[in-house]
Every structure is written in C-alpha cells, then in structure tokens.
Design an enzyme around this catalytic site. Structure first.
Site, PDB file in Angstrom:
ATOM      1  N   GLY A   1       0.816  -1.213   0.000  1.00 23.12           N
ATOM      2  CA  GLY A   1       0.000   0.000   0.000  1.00 23.12           C
ATOM      3  C   GLY A   1       0.845   1.256   0.000  1.00 23.12           C
ATOM      4  O   GLY A   1       2.086   1.200   0.113  1.00 23.12           O
ATOM      5  N   ASP A   2       0.169   2.401  -0.186  1.00 21.29           N
ATOM      6  CA  ASP A   2       0.808   3.720  -0.164  1.00 21.29           C
ATOM      7  C   ASP A   2       1.892   3.883  -1.227  1.00 21.29           C
ATOM      8  O   ASP A   2       2.858   4.626  -1.042  1.00 21.29           O
ATOM      9  CB  ASP A   2       1.403   4.012   1.238  1.00 21.29           C
ATOM     10  CG  ASP A   2       0.354   3.928   2.320  1.00 21.29           C
ATOM     11  OD1 ASP A   2      -0.812   4.236   2.033  1.00 21.29           O
ATOM     12  OD2 ASP A   2       0.700   3.545   3.461  1.00 21.29           O
TER      13      ASP A   2
ATOM     14  N   LYS B   1      -0.730   5.508  -5.524  1.00 24.60           N
ATOM     15  CA  LYS B   1      -1.833   5.241  -6.467  1.00 24.60           C
ATOM     16  C   LYS B   1      -2.649   6.507  -6.750  1.00 24.60           C
ATOM     17  O   LYS B   1      -2.988   6.797  -7.898  1.00 24.60           O
ATOM     18  CB  LYS B   1      -2.758   4.144  -5.893  1.00 24.60           C
ATOM     19  CG  LYS B   1      -2.048   2.819  -5.667  1.00 24.60           C
ATOM     20  CD  LYS B   1      -2.926   1.808  -4.964  1.00 24.60           C
ATOM     21  CE  LYS B   1      -3.206   2.116  -3.502  1.00 24.60           C
ATOM     22  NZ  LYS B   1      -2.043   2.016  -2.602  1.00 24.60           N
TER      23      LYS B   1
ATOM     24  N   LYS C   1      -1.841   9.693  -6.617  1.00 23.30           N
ATOM     25  CA  LYS C   1      -1.153  10.642  -7.505  1.00 23.30           C
ATOM     26  C   LYS C   1      -1.264  10.197  -8.961  1.00 23.30           C
ATOM     27  O   LYS C   1      -1.597  10.982  -9.847  1.00 23.30           O
ATOM     28  CB  LYS C   1       0.330  10.775  -7.121  1.00 23.30           C
ATOM     29  CG  LYS C   1       1.087  11.515  -8.209  1.00 23.30           C
ATOM     30  CD  LYS C   1       2.568  11.652  -8.088  1.00 23.30           C
ATOM     31  CE  LYS C   1       3.082  12.041  -9.482  1.00 23.30           C
ATOM     32  NZ  LYS C   1       4.409  12.603  -9.518  1.00 23.30           N
TER      33      LYS C   1
ATOM     34  N   GLN D   1      -5.018  -0.236  -1.033  1.00 19.47           N
ATOM     35  CA  GLN D   1      -4.036  -1.085  -0.355  1.00 19.47           C
ATOM     36  C   GLN D   1      -3.008  -1.592  -1.388  1.00 19.47           C
ATOM     37  O   GLN D   1      -2.783  -0.917  -2.370  1.00 19.47           O
ATOM     38  CB  GLN D   1      -4.697  -2.261   0.389  1.00 19.47           C
ATOM     39  CG  GLN D   1      -5.503  -1.848   1.614  1.00 19.47           C
ATOM     40  CD  GLN D   1      -6.862  -1.270   1.291  1.00 19.47           C
ATOM     41  OE1 GLN D   1      -7.672  -1.897   0.647  1.00 19.47           O
ATOM     42  NE2 GLN D   1      -7.138  -0.063   1.747  1.00 19.47           N
TER      43      GLN D   1
ATOM     44  N   THR E   1      -3.770   7.336   9.081  1.00 19.09           N
ATOM     45  CA  THR E   1      -3.623   7.267  10.538  1.00 19.09           C
ATOM     46  C   THR E   1      -2.461   8.113  11.070  1.00 19.09           C
ATOM     47  O   THR E   1      -2.344   8.295  12.278  1.00 19.09           O
ATOM     48  CB  THR E   1      -3.361   5.811  10.976  1.00 19.09           C
ATOM     49  OG1 THR E   1      -2.166   5.364  10.312  1.00 19.09           O
ATOM     50  CG2 THR E   1      -4.523   4.900  10.617  1.00 19.09           C
TER      51      THR E   1
ATOM     52  N   ARG F   1       0.484   7.176  11.258  1.00 17.53           N
ATOM     53  CA  ARG F   1       1.506   6.319  11.868  1.00 17.53           C
ATOM     54  C   ARG F   1       2.786   6.328  11.024  1.00 17.53           C
ATOM     55  O   ARG F   1       2.705   6.371   9.801  1.00 17.53           O
ATOM     56  CB  ARG F   1       1.008   4.866  11.950  1.00 17.53           C
ATOM     57  CG  ARG F   1      -0.104   4.650  12.938  1.00 17.53           C
ATOM     58  CD  ARG F   1      -0.585   3.204  12.907  1.00 17.53           C
ATOM     59  NE  ARG F   1      -1.238   2.867  11.659  1.00 17.53           N
ATOM     60  CZ  ARG F   1      -1.678   1.650  11.350  1.00 17.53           C
ATOM     61  NH1 ARG F   1      -1.508   0.652  12.204  1.00 17.53           N
ATOM     62  NH2 ARG F   1      -2.282   1.419  10.220  1.00 17.53           N
TER      63      ARG F   1
ATOM     64  N   ARG G   1       5.567   4.931   8.799  1.00 22.59           N
ATOM     65  CA  ARG G   1       5.627   3.713   7.982  1.00 22.59           C
ATOM     66  C   ARG G   1       6.998   3.064   8.149  1.00 22.59           C
ATOM     67  O   ARG G   1       8.013   3.769   8.215  1.00 22.59           O
ATOM     68  CB  ARG G   1       5.405   4.053   6.509  1.00 22.59           C
ATOM     69  CG  ARG G   1       4.009   4.585   6.220  1.00 22.59           C
ATOM     70  CD  ARG G   1       3.869   4.983   4.753  1.00 22.59           C
ATOM     71  NE  ARG G   1       2.572   5.586   4.493  1.00 22.59           N
ATOM     72  CZ  ARG G   1       2.357   6.550   3.587  1.00 22.59           C
ATOM     73  NH1 ARG G   1       3.346   7.011   2.856  1.00 22.59           N
ATOM     74  NH2 ARG G   1       1.145   7.032   3.411  1.00 22.59           N
TER      75      ARG G   1
END
Ligand code: GDP
Ligand code: IMO
Ligand code: MG
Length: 436
Positions: A19-20, A23, A25, A229, A306, A308, A310
């Site tokens: 994930g991240d 996508k 952009k 994801q 979140t 958090r 990575r």
C-alpha cells in the site's frame, strides 16, 4: 444487456507492495486519458494523496479522478463506505469549490460501515495485544465479515422503509458480540454523525454500477479501476493474518466492479523505488536503522489515514515479482525515485536465504527467523530529481536501476515519479503529455 465482444476493456491500476505506493497521484495524472475512474475494494482504510496547485488532497473513499471535470467517478460494489468519513471527504471537496455531485456515482451494492463495526475492529485489535494486525481501525474487517456472513447493510438499503429496523438488528447483534470483550464504547456519541452521513449519501446518485460500467465499455468509454491497499495486503495472498479483508489484486476489480476477466485490459502495477509497510507483519527488507529512518524522513513516510510512521526498507524483487504474477501486470510505474537521491549506494533484494537455502520466491511463512534477504548493490545517482522535467535528463544510474528492475521482472516501467506533484511525472516513451 447484450455484450459487445469488441467493447473496450477496463484498465486496472493497483499497488504491488504493502500500500501507499502513490496510487492516488498516478490515477490523478492518468485521469485525462479516461472517461471513468472506479474504486473496486477497500474503504476508508485507504488514504490516497494527490497534489496540484501547491495543495494536497487526501481521499479515502472517493476515487482519485474526482478533480478532473469531465471524468465520471464510481464507488463500486466491492467498496465499504463509512458515511461519516464520506461526509468529511465531501465537505472538504466542497470547501475547495469542487462540484462533484454530477460526476460521483455510488453502487447500491457497496456495503456500509456501521459505528459498531469500528468498535468491533478496536475491540478485536486490543484483545490481540502484541499479535494485533495494526488495523487502521476503520471497521473494514468486521464490515467485510458481515458481508460474507450475509448480514451486511448496503447503500441500496438506505431507501428501504425497513432501513432503521435493519440497522437496529445489526447494531444489537454487534452489541452482543462486544459484550464478550473487555471493551467500553459510547454509541450514542457517534450515532448522530453516522445518520447525518446517511442523509448525505441519499443525496448522491446510486447506481447498479456493474450494469453502468459494462454499458460504458460497450459505448467505447475508457474505464480505469483504482485499487486500494497493495497486493501484499491481499486477504488470500498477502502475509496473512497481517492483511486487509479484501482482494486487493486484479481479480478484485472483477468482483468489485462486475467486470468479467476478459474485459480487463492493461494492468498497471505501481511500486516505490524502495518499500514501506504500515501496521504489523513480516517485512523482509525492513531497515530498522539510520537508513530506514532517512527514507522515512525524506519520503515523508507517515500514514495518510492514521499518521503512523511507515516502516521502510529496500526494494524487494522476489515480492515484487510475486505481485506481478498475481496481477498479470502489463506495465509498471516506479514512484518516489527522488527519495533515493542522496544514497551513494542502493541495495535491491534479489533472492532470499530461507532455512539455509537460496530461493527467489515468497514462501508461505516469511517471518524473519526463517527468511533473510540477499542483496545486490547498485550505484546511487546522487542527483536531485525533483526538478527534472524530461526523461532524457535522468541520471544514468537511475536508468540502470530501472533497467535492472525491468530485466528482473520482464515488465516495462512506463512512468518514473520524481515528486508528489502532478507535474513531477516522467513518461518513459516521452510521448505522453501530462495535463497540469
Ligand atoms: P496511495 O495510498 O498509494 O495513494 O499513496 P499515499 O498517498 O498513501 O502515499 C504516497 C505518498 O507519497 C503521498 O504523501 C504522496 O504525496 C507522496 N508521493 C507520491 N509520489 C511521490 C514521488 O514520486 N516522490 C515523493 N517524494 N513523494 C511522492
Ligand atoms: P492505501 O490504499 C497501507 C494496512 C493496515 C494494517 C492492515 C489491515 O492508502 O494504500 P485494515 O484497516 O484494512 O484492517 O488494516 O492493512 N492497510 C494499509 N496500509 N495503505 C493502505 O491503503 C492500507 N489499508 C490498510 O495498516 O496493517
Ligand atoms: Mg495510502
């Protein structure tokens, strides 16, 4: 509807890692080439970031084609929707003056996340202690459980005179389950916002998206399915149980939109020049050191949903090849090359040491006690990439890195991304123009 065998095929864009990958952009960059952008799975656990005109936007449920005027955006049947998050997204978009009602349609078959789904998510996670999944706590798992358990509420139910009754039935069922946990919650506090969200949802056009999308394809419209994801978080093929609760791979676009497998076209796989993961679970190339911290700081690797931090590490080619195989990726996009600007050398994992043997695939259990990465070292480019506007100007070391990945995977890298902005996008064949 009759099926036109010569109809257009829907392209699918999805993440090949955890994930991240970027996508949001890229969907935004590619939208001018499409008539329709459709999300097919996941829900507000996703955080898709786009940047243009010096402004950053983060989308959770709404497809990333929403900022381009002439594009239709569809939230497909495979998506789970939290009306509260949905309302926040709509409010944020309207604040920027985007009139999106005419270009956002929602599948009647998409499932609703109830406030109690979020409580169940939190209760389940806290009961697991150290073994927790690291869920975004958006209620994703419990909502998909109710979907497959045939208990769920769907967007199409909102109009039913029995909606309130159905809601109460499910909520009471959840309350019973919650009573088994040592978990306290205050439903009365969050319920009003949920019903406000439901009212807002009512004001949007609901469609039978599988019919509409197939009709669009028959009419020759270009459709891009937007994944959420990443493939390594897939419920079947990810690092179970540290996964999400939907099929994030290309097959998920078929079930999540009602597109037949022979109606899928290009499969565009996105990966970062390195790797990240947020939440628990094995991550073979993770760097729990200075270098990992450097990637996190330079790449601003903090969760879009979140916040958090990575986890960061080197590119993992066996894992990437596994994801390419599962998806049938026909082209690749490499993101965040600029984050590696300052590294004099770059490591790429090309195989694993698994129980003392060299292997080049992801085995069933790839926890760190059993599997260690084997690296190939490459020269870094030591050049700032973020201002480069032509693919012809990229440093030779970056080209070598990309060509190495192409050789290993057998799939062409069509785009290299060198910054978060729309414009910081380099097309390999130099023919594509990015509309800014
Ligand atoms: P998604 O979930 O796949 O859409 O990705 P996210 O939006 O969660 O995370 C990607 C992050 O990287 C966002 O903060 C983007 O703005 C940023 N980003 C995207 N492409 C690039 C790039 O090429 N370089 C840099 N430095 N940042 C990028
Ligand atoms: P996008 O679309 C990164 C991770 C969570 C957790 C696991 C399960 O922005 O790439 P869940 O909330 O689904 O029960 O969490 O999956 N996760 C993501 N990680 N990007 C995402 O979405 C994610 N969606 C879920 O961190 O480890
Ligand atoms: Mg994200």
């Amino acid at each position: 509807m009759t099926i036109d065998q010569n109809q257009m095929k829907a392209d699918v864009l999805l993440g090949l890692q955890w994930g991240d990958e970027g996508k949001g952009k890229i969907v935004d960059v590619l939208t001018p080439h499409y008539d329709v952008i459709a999300r097919f799975q996941g829900g507000p656990n996703a955080g898709h970031t786009l940047k243009f005109n010096e402004t950053k936007h983060i989308l959770h449920t709404i497809p990333s084609g929403i900022f381009r005027e002439n594009c239709i955006n569809i939230i497909g049947n495979g998506v789970v929707i939290d009306p509260v998050v949905f309302k926040k997204e709509i409010d944020a978009l309207e604040k920027f003056g985007f009139d999106i009602r005419k270009r956002l349609f929602i599948s009647r078959k998409a499932h609703l996340i109830l406030p109690t789904h979020k409580f169940l998510d939190a209760a389940s996670e806290s009961s697991k202690g150290k073994e927790k999944i690291g869920s975004t706590l958006k209620g994703i798992g419990p909502t998909y459980m109710d979907k497959t358990g045939r208990n769920g509420l769907r967007v199409g139910d909102i109009e039913s005179p029995k909606f309130k009754e159905k809601y109460t039935f499910l909520k009471d069922k959840h309350a019973q389950i919650l009573s088994f946990y040592d978990f306290s919650y205050n439903l009365a506090e969050v319920e009003p916002a949920w019903f406000e969200g439901i009212e807002l949802l009512k004001s949007f056009t609901q469609i039978d998206s599988e019919i509409v999308i197939n009709q669009y394809l028959n009419e020759g419209k270009k459709v891009l399915a937007e994944g959420a994801q990443g493939s390594l978080l897939d419920i079947d093929f990810g690092s179970y149980p540290f996964v999400t609760s939907s099929n994030t791979i290309c097959a998920g676009a078929c079930t999540g939109l009602g597109i037949a497998p022979n109606r899928t076209g290009e499969v565009i796989g996105i990966f970062k020049a390195y790797c990240t993961r947020v939440g628990s679970g094995p991550f073979p190339t993770e760097l729990e050191n200075e270098t990992g911290e450097q990637m996190r700081q330079i790449g601003a690797e903090f969760g879009s949903t979140t916040g958090r931090p990575r986890r960061c590490g080197w590119l993992d080619l066996p894992a990437l090849k596994y994801a390419i195989m599962l998806n049938g990726a026909t082209q690749l996009i490499m993101m965040k090359a600029d984050v590696m600007d300052g590294f004099s050398t770059i490591q790429v994992c090309t195989s694993y040491n698994y129980k003392g043997e060299k292997i080049s695939y992801l085995p069933y259990d790839f926890s760190p006690e059993l599997l260690q990465p084997v690296y190939t070292e490459m020269k870094g480019w030591n050049t700032k990439l973020d201002n480069i506007t032509s693919i012809n100007d990229i440093p030779s070391e970056l080209l070598a890195y990309v060509e190495f990945i192409e050789k290993e995977t057998g799939v062409p890298v069509k785009i290299i991304s060198v910054g978060p902005d729309r414009g910081q996008t380099l097309f390999r064949n130099n023919t594509e123009k990015v509309a800014i």
